[in-house]
Design a protein around this motif. Structure first.
Motif, PDB file in Angstrom:
ATOM      1  N   VAL A  57       0.836  -1.210   0.000  1.00 32.51           N
ATOM      2  CA  VAL A  57       0.000   0.000   0.000  1.00 32.51           C
ATOM      3  C   VAL A  57       0.868   1.256   0.000  1.00 32.51           C
ATOM      4  O   VAL A  57       0.586   2.226  -0.718  1.00 32.51           O
ATOM      5  CB  VAL A  57      -0.961  -0.003   1.202  1.00 32.51           C
ATOM      6  CG1 VAL A  57      -1.729   1.309   1.274  1.00 32.51           C
ATOM      7  CG2 VAL A  57      -1.937  -1.177   1.094  1.00 32.51           C
ATOM      8  N   CYS A  60       2.306   1.690  -3.611  1.00 35.67           N
ATOM      9  CA  CYS A  60       1.370   2.217  -4.602  1.00 35.67           C
ATOM     10  C   CYS A  60       0.925   3.635  -4.236  1.00 35.67           C
ATOM     11  O   CYS A  60       0.542   4.411  -5.123  1.00 35.67           O
ATOM     12  CB  CYS A  60       0.169   1.289  -4.781  1.00 35.67           C
ATOM     13  SG  CYS A  60      -0.937   1.160  -3.366  1.00 35.67           S
ATOM     14  N   SER A  61       1.016   4.002  -2.941  1.00 32.56           N
ATOM     15  CA  SER A  61       0.635   5.358  -2.537  1.00 32.56           C
ATOM     16  C   SER A  61       1.619   6.413  -3.014  1.00 32.56           C
ATOM     17  O   SER A  61       1.345   7.612  -2.920  1.00 32.56           O
ATOM     18  CB  SER A  61       0.498   5.437  -1.014  1.00 32.56           C
ATOM     19  OG  SER A  61      -0.600   4.676  -0.560  1.00 32.56           O
ATOM     20  N   SER A  64      -0.052   8.853  -5.206  1.00 31.02           N
ATOM     21  CA  SER A  64      -0.687  10.059  -4.693  1.00 31.02           C
ATOM     22  C   SER A  64       0.359  11.118  -4.355  1.00 31.02           C
ATOM     23  O   SER A  64       0.091  12.322  -4.434  1.00 31.02           O
ATOM     24  CB  SER A  64      -1.550   9.748  -3.469  1.00 31.02           C
ATOM     25  OG  SER A  64      -0.764   9.287  -2.393  1.00 31.02           O
ATOM     26  N   THR A 168      -3.778   7.705  -9.556  1.00 31.39           N
ATOM     27  CA  THR A 168      -4.753   8.054  -8.515  1.00 31.39           C
ATOM     28  C   THR A 168      -5.931   7.092  -8.492  1.00 31.39           C
ATOM     29  O   THR A 168      -6.598   6.953  -7.467  1.00 31.39           O
ATOM     30  CB  THR A 168      -5.276   9.493  -8.689  1.00 31.39           C
ATOM     31  OG1 THR A 168      -5.838   9.650  -9.993  1.00 31.39           O
ATOM     32  CG2 THR A 168      -4.168  10.507  -8.499  1.00 31.39           C
ATOM     33  N   VAL A 171      -4.290   3.684  -6.662  1.00 32.46           N
ATOM     34  CA  VAL A 171      -3.914   3.704  -5.241  1.00 32.46           C
ATOM     35  C   VAL A 171      -5.057   3.223  -4.342  1.00 32.46           C
ATOM     36  O   VAL A 171      -4.874   2.283  -3.556  1.00 32.46           O
ATOM     37  CB  VAL A 171      -3.428   5.105  -4.813  1.00 32.46           C
ATOM     38  CG1 VAL A 171      -3.159   5.142  -3.312  1.00 32.46           C
ATOM     39  CG2 VAL A 171      -2.163   5.481  -5.569  1.00 32.46           C
ATOM     40  N   ALA A 175      -5.081  -0.389  -2.331  1.00 33.66           N
ATOM     41  CA  ALA A 175      -5.215  -0.361  -0.875  1.00 33.66           C
ATOM     42  C   ALA A 175      -6.415  -1.191  -0.426  1.00 33.66           C
ATOM     43  O   ALA A 175      -6.346  -1.934   0.559  1.00 33.66           O
ATOM     44  CB  ALA A 175      -5.353   1.075  -0.385  1.00 33.66           C
ATOM     45  N   CYS A 190      -3.379   6.040   3.684  1.00 31.81           N
ATOM     46  CA  CYS A 190      -2.035   6.358   3.182  1.00 31.81           C
ATOM     47  C   CYS A 190      -2.098   7.224   1.925  1.00 31.81           C
ATOM     48  O   CYS A 190      -1.141   7.953   1.634  1.00 31.81           O
ATOM     49  CB  CYS A 190      -1.268   5.076   2.886  1.00 31.81           C
ATOM     50  SG  CYS A 190      -0.626   4.246   4.363  1.00 31.81           S
ATOM     51  N   PHE A 191      -3.202   7.151   1.178  1.00 31.73           N
ATOM     52  CA  PHE A 191      -3.343   8.023   0.008  1.00 31.73           C
ATOM     53  C   PHE A 191      -3.169   9.477   0.429  1.00 31.73           C
ATOM     54  O   PHE A 191      -2.380  10.217  -0.169  1.00 31.73           O
ATOM     55  CB  PHE A 191      -4.715   7.825  -0.641  1.00 31.73           C
ATOM     56  CG  PHE A 191      -4.905   8.639  -1.904  1.00 31.73           C
ATOM     57  CD1 PHE A 191      -4.782   8.039  -3.143  1.00 31.73           C
ATOM     58  CD2 PHE A 191      -5.206   9.993  -1.852  1.00 31.73           C
ATOM     59  CE1 PHE A 191      -4.940   8.786  -4.315  1.00 31.73           C
ATOM     60  CE2 PHE A 191      -5.361  10.748  -3.001  1.00 31.73           C
ATOM     61  CZ  PHE A 191      -5.228  10.144  -4.234  1.00 31.73           C
ATOM     62  N   PHE A 194       0.480  10.349   1.867  1.00 37.95           N
ATOM     63  CA  PHE A 194       1.471  10.581   0.815  1.00 37.95           C
ATOM     64  C   PHE A 194       1.132  11.839   0.021  1.00 37.95           C
ATOM     65  O   PHE A 194       2.029  12.540  -0.452  1.00 37.95           O
ATOM     66  CB  PHE A 194       1.560   9.359  -0.106  1.00 37.95           C
ATOM     67  CG  PHE A 194       2.432   8.265   0.433  1.00 37.95           C
ATOM     68  CD1 PHE A 194       3.664   7.996  -0.135  1.00 37.95           C
ATOM     69  CD2 PHE A 194       2.030   7.503   1.520  1.00 37.95           C
ATOM     70  CE1 PHE A 194       4.481   6.992   0.366  1.00 37.95           C
ATOM     71  CE2 PHE A 194       2.834   6.496   2.033  1.00 37.95           C
ATOM     72  CZ  PHE A 194       4.069   6.238   1.457  1.00 37.95           C
ATOM     73  N   TRP A 432     -11.133   9.220  -0.460  1.00 38.06           N
ATOM     74  CA  TRP A 432     -10.318   8.266  -1.221  1.00 38.06           C
ATOM     75  C   TRP A 432     -10.403   6.867  -0.619  1.00 38.06           C
ATOM     76  O   TRP A 432     -10.479   5.867  -1.345  1.00 38.06           O
ATOM     77  CB  TRP A 432      -8.867   8.741  -1.264  1.00 38.06           C
ATOM     78  CG  TRP A 432      -8.665   9.943  -2.126  1.00 38.06           C
ATOM     79  CD1 TRP A 432      -8.459  11.226  -1.714  1.00 38.06           C
ATOM     80  CD2 TRP A 432      -8.681   9.987  -3.560  1.00 38.06           C
ATOM     81  NE1 TRP A 432      -8.336  12.057  -2.804  1.00 38.06           N
ATOM     82  CE2 TRP A 432      -8.462  11.323  -3.949  1.00 38.06           C
ATOM     83  CE3 TRP A 432      -8.848   9.026  -4.549  1.00 38.06           C
ATOM     84  CZ2 TRP A 432      -8.413  11.734  -5.277  1.00 38.06           C
ATOM     85  CZ3 TRP A 432      -8.797   9.417  -5.886  1.00 38.06           C
ATOM     86  CH2 TRP A 432      -8.579  10.749  -6.236  1.00 38.06           C
TER      87      TRP A 432
END
Length: 539
Positions: A57, A60-61, A64, A168, A171, A175, A190-191, A194, A432
């Motif tokens: 996660v 991939c964040s 963002s 975007t 993410v 997650a 976490c989106f 970050f 998000w």
């Protein structure tokens, strides 16, 4: 009960006999393993699974982070005299260049949200992010090259926007699909963590470039722009080291791969909880298939899906109406209303740090204990009150930049800081996280894509409206945002449903698609018995 259990095994039978047998043998090995391991081994597996979920996660964040950094960096870069000299535009053209640089990125991101949908649906989640990363890096390179052409810089912004928009979408999707349900709230947030970090870093990088690099050198603007390549490359390369989403694999009928992927994500031991989660995933896919065979556009109009699509769009609009995107884009202008003068850029840097602190508080204390609805309503109430206070401060004690920051102006700045803090423990991460978990797997790509595209669209609208609002309304701009925040309380009360502690498959129950999922109680016991039948039939 019988019909429920048959639902589960229909999906297992879609694989060929050898695959089904292999999957069962693997589960049997896990059961033997499980009986021979001690508590310490199981605990180590849980810790490894938690680490892997956080790693995936967080990785991939970075998408963002790119979203925030790429958006935030351009405002400061455009104020650098080296940029204006290299791209040879006049002071009279400065406003138009600034508007173009922001809007074309947002336009590219808007379309990127929809372009990524068929890509990730066909190729998977990890390759969707890898492709987004490659596209973003190509655009960033085009922006760094100094050929004195605004046209090339604009083209790079559009291409980076395509990659950013795709990221975007991915993410919240990653997650939601990778995080265990007891951690999904924290990891989904976490989106915003970050994102806030990207905004903060962009503020300070701009400040450092303006103070530490000579304005006679092109490096002054190339360094801030070029630094985008570091997280952009890390995002794509890091994805090559992880497994594919088990839910995407199950949707494609690749059940053995889905099982192995789930085992990897959860730490390697096939515990009863993980086997239950796997059967729940298969059942969730089957429930969606029984609704209608194959994706059809009219499926979006089913009552439960229609509500989810409506929420995905309106919750992003509600987020923009809090006024915090406007503060992020035009923080110096807002602070200048409080008499900050030439210190507004420096003060904006600490504004970014406050945002990060707000998200950390949300992750540590709010998201899992209070759920989704309460932080949104509480945050809207606090933000509304604080926006109202700022409006009152400005109208009753008009600031004078020539006199510096007065005690009243300092109180106004502190109030805006508190407002940003409140946003980042509520409406910053909340939307998000929410759109990433409410959609069934069959429409998850288009659902999250629509939500992300809506965010970019409303983001664009607010970026166009805000400068005019500040110029024409002054203190009334804060009053307007206060009213919108109070209205958001009623929006959450009537439309947003609580999802805390629910698996992605249980969202079908939350939104009324089915009364209950057939994966509990006796269904799990029936699953063990039916896998023996699969073994017998494959001999």
């Amino acid at each position: 009960m019988s019909s429920s259990s048959s639902t589960v095994y229909h999906r297992l039978d879609q694989a060929d006999s050898s695959s089904a047998s292999s999957l069962q043998d693997h589960e049997s090995d896990d059961e033997v393993e499980e009986g021979s391991v001690d508590f310490e081994s199981d605990d180590m597996s849980n810790k490894l699974g938690t680490f892997r979920a956080i790693y995936v996660v967080a990785l991939c964040s970075i998408g963002s982070f790119l979203f925030a950094y790429d958006t935030g960096i351009v405002g400061g870069v455009l104020t650098l005299s080296s940029f204006q000299r290299d791209f040879r535009y006049t002071k009279a053209q400065k406003v138009q260049v600034s508007s173009n640089c922001v809007s074309i990125l947002q336009g590219g991101a808007f379309f990127g949200c929809f372009i990524i949908w068929p890509i990730t649906s066909r190729l998977g989640r990890k390759w969707g992010i890898v492709i987004s990363s490659i596209v973003f890096c190509i655009g960033a390179i085009m922006q760094v090259i100094n050929v004195h052409s605004l046209g090339l810089f604009y083209a790079g912004r559009v291409i980076s926007g395509l990659g950013t928009g795709g990221a975007t979408v991915m993410v919240p999707m990653m997650a939601g699909e990778f995080a265990p349900k007891h951690l999904r709230g924290r990891l989904g947030a976490c989106f915003q963590l970050f994102f806030a970090s990207g905004v903060c870093v962009s503020y300070w990088v701009d400040y450092a470039a303006s103070k530490g690099i000579s304005e006679t050198s092109s490096t002054q603007w190339q360094v801030p722009v070029g630094l985008q390549l570091v997280p952009g490359a890390l995002l794509g390369l890091g994805m090559l080291l992880i497994k594919e989403s088990p839910r995407w694999l199950a949707k494609k009928g690749r059940n053995e791969e889905a099982w192995r992927s789930l085992l990897w994500i959860r730490g390697g031991l096939g515990t009863p909880e993980i086997r239950q989660e796997f059967h729940e995933i298969l059942t969730g896919v089957e429930v969606e298939i029984q609704t209608s065979e194959g994706f059809m556009w009219k499926e979006l109009l089913l009552p439960s899906n229609r509500l989810r699509m409506l929420i995905a769009i309106t919750i992003q609009l509600a987020q923009q109406l809090t006024g915090n995107t406007s503060l992020a884009y035009f923080a110096p202008q807002f602070f200048s209303l409080l008499g900050t003068g030439n210190k507004s850029v420096f003060i904006t840097g600490f504004f970014g740090i406050v945002k990060i602190a707000g998200v950390v508080v949300y992750i540590l204390f709010f998201v899992d204990s209070l759920g989704r609805r309460k932080p949104l309503m509480f945050g809207a109430l606090i933000m509304g009150i604080l926006m109202l206070i700022v409006a009152i401060i400005i109208v009753t004690n008009p600031p004078n930049a020539a006199e510096g920051i007065s005690s009243v102006g300092a109180a106004g700045i502190a109030t805006i800081y508190l407002e940003a803090f409140a946003f980042n423990f509520s409406w910053g991460p909340g939307p998000w996280l929410y759109i990433g978990e409410i959609f069934p797997s069959r429409i998850r790509e288009i659902g999250i894509g629509t939500g992300a595209a809506s965010q970019w669209l409303f983001n664009f609208v607010m970026s166009q409206i805000t400068p005019h609002a500040v110029a024409n309304l002054g203190w009334r701009t804060f009053l307007m945002f206060a009213i919108f925040n109070f209205a958001n309380i009623f929006y959450v009360w009537f439309f947003v449903r609580e999802t805390n502690g629910k698996s992605l498959e249980e969202m079908e129950v939350v939104f009324g698609t089915v009364a209950r999922l057939p994966t509990k109680d006796s269904e799990s016991q029936a699953a063990e018995g039916h896998t023996e039948t699969i073994n017998e039939s494959s001999k």
